[in-house]
Design an enzyme around this catalytic site. Structure first.
Site: not given
Ligand code: NDP
Length: 444
Positions: A124, A164
């Site tokens: 990662k 991510d």
């Molecule tokens: P994105 O950046 O596309 O979206 C993240 C979302 O989570 C946004 O809505 C963001 O809001 C919100 N968010 C981020 N940090 C915080 C926080 N500290 N408190 C509240 N909300 C928060 O990321 P992904 O959708 O890709 O990832 C989301 C999760 O899924 C993560 O945990 C990631 O590790 C996991 N994941 C992702 C994969 C992938 O293929 N993308 C695969 C497996 C797991 P804002 O825009 O306001 O920051």
């Protein structure tokens, strides 16, 4: 050395890295029954080796912002374990990123990748850079600088990063462009690429779709399904959007979304038109979820999270530790029947305890969100063959993989005395494969 002593050593050797400690603790606690049956893992110090990354790379990322000022961020790549394949795992760009976050994510990735059945080790990376509010030029400057250093450490047979939080198609594009320019080769060094330049169809959808396929499997085993269910999703990024899309396709009603500023509640359900609005809001306008509430005149809670609203199924899909013990109790009191983790480690240990104690179906991240890395693995295969598969072909393979992950998880829980406990099932399932490989490869 006992498991407790190994955990103590991890805490002492990695001071302040609380998320890493939390991830290690969960795995060590749940693999105890497997270790009892396999004393050779202890005598070969497999666990002590597993909790120590093979390599940690930390580097300076200097770049120039739009006003001509030099900015300096910190970059990371943790190459945790390559016993079963090249390191594989995403890059996170978020101001909260520090070594402890990247280590927790890299550690979890080892077991998740093993569960997919594909040949991928765990890694990662990321940076404390915040893409939010930056111009495209600033994001490009940062990505090019980040990749200039990272390119020395990655490669299609060595380490293949993906996206991510904060890293989507735009960021992958800028990094891939810079890598290609530096090494003068067009090769599959990153996944999540655009379909025109080596990406797999179905990769953007994979984590969210896979999450819902896994949830369907959990429900199916109980003779139930998603149709007509009310679903709460947190986040509004890649995972949340495509989980919502698949829930709509399967006839469920999604009533919440959130971002780091707050949460919306739409009791009528976020239908197809509203979903398309969210995608435009987040992917093109890069706006805040609050604007959804203004557009559709629904409730918005500043700083709120979706867990106070009644639902049948909860899919936390934003970030780590976003659902605590109190939230879990509220969900349970409101009759939640299943929780599946789209984000990595979104439920605190106290929340997981509540779900398991109350007999709520609980799909842990390592299993439930493994669809993303699975299709990344399929993207690597397509790149190696210089072929592109159709969306239907990829989606079909994703469904099979998620079903197999569910079966492996359920079977391992049962085999090691914890039937219905998918936390034990997923951790043991992933661990056994990696531990056996580490034994076969000798002391390395
Ligand atoms: P994105 O950046 O596309 O979206 C993240 C979302 O989570 C946004 O809505 C963001 O809001 C919100 N968010 C981020 N940090 C915080 C926080 N500290 N408190 C509240 N909300 C928060 O990321 P992904 O959708 O890709 O990832 C989301 C999760 O899924 C993560 O945990 C990631 O590790 C996991 N994941 C992702 C994969 C992938 O293929 N993308 C695969 C497996 C797991 P804002 O825009 O306001 O920051």
């Amino acid at each position: 050395m006992s498991i407790d002593r190994i955990y103590e050593q991890v805490v002492n050797r990695n001071p302040g890295e609380v998320e890493f400690h939390q991830a290690v603790r969960e795995v060590l606690e749940s693999i105890e029954p497997a270790i009892e049956k396999h004393p050779e893992f202890m005598s070969s110090k497999v666990i002590e080796r597993l909790v120590e990354p093979e390599r940690v790379i930390m580097f300076r990322v200097p770049w120039v912002d739009d006003s001509g000022e030099v900015q300096v961020n910190r970059g990371f790549r943790v190459q945790f374990n390559s016993a079963i394949g090249p390191y594989k795992g995403g890059l996170r760009f978020h101001p909260s990123v520090y070594l402890g976050i990247i280590k927790f994510l890299g550690f979890e990735q080892i077991f998740k990748n093993a569960l997919t059945g594909l040949a991928m080790g765990g890694g990662k990376g990321g940076s404390d850079f915040d893409p939010k509010g930056k111009s495209d030029t600033e994001v490009m400057n940062f990505c090019q600088s980040f990749m200039t250093e990272l390119s020395r450490h990655v490669g299609p047979d060595t380490d293949v990063p993906a996206g991510d939080i904060g890293v989507g198609r735009r960021e992958i594009g800028y990094m891939f462009g810079q890598y290609k320019r530096l090494v003068n080769r067009f090769e599959g060094v990153l996944t999540g690429k655009g379909p025109e330049w080596g990406g797999s169809l179905g990769r953007p959808e994979a984590t969210g779709y896979g999450l819902v396929y896994f949830t369907q499997e959990m429900l199916k085993a109980q003779g139930d399904d998603l149709k007509g269910k009310t679903v709460s999703i947190s986040g509004s990024g890649n995972v949340a959007q495509f989980a919502l899309d698949k829930c709509l396709q399967l006839g469920a009603k999604v009533v919440t979304l959130s971002d780091s500023s707050g949460c919306i509640y739409d009791p009528d359900g976020i239908g197809r038109d509203k979903f398309e609005y969210v995608v435009r809001l987040k992917e093109i306008k890069r706006g805040r979820i609050k604007e959804y509430a203004e557009e559709y005149d629904v409730e918005y809670v500043d700083g709120g999270r979706p867990w106070d609203y009644p639902c049948d199924i909860a899919l936390p899909s934003a970030t780590q530790n976003e659902l605590d013990g109190a939230d879990a109790n509220t969900l349970a009191d409101n009759g939640v029947m299943a929780v599946a983790e789209g984000a990595n480690m979104p439920s605190t240990p106290e929340a997981i305890e509540v779900f398991l104690e109350k007999g709520i179906l609980f799909g842990p991240a390592k299993a439930a969100n493994a669809g993303g890395v699975s299709v990344s693995g399929l993207e690597m295969s397509q790149n190696s063959q210089r072929l592109s598969w159709s969306f239907q072909e990829v989606d079909q393979k994703l469904q099979e993989i998620m079903r197999n992950i569910y079966l492996t998880t359920a079977e391992n829980g049962k085999k090691y005395g914890a039937e219905g406990n998918f936390v034990v099932g997923a951790n043991v399932g992933g661990f056994m494969k990696v531990a056996r490989a580490m034994m076969d490869l000798g002391v390395i």
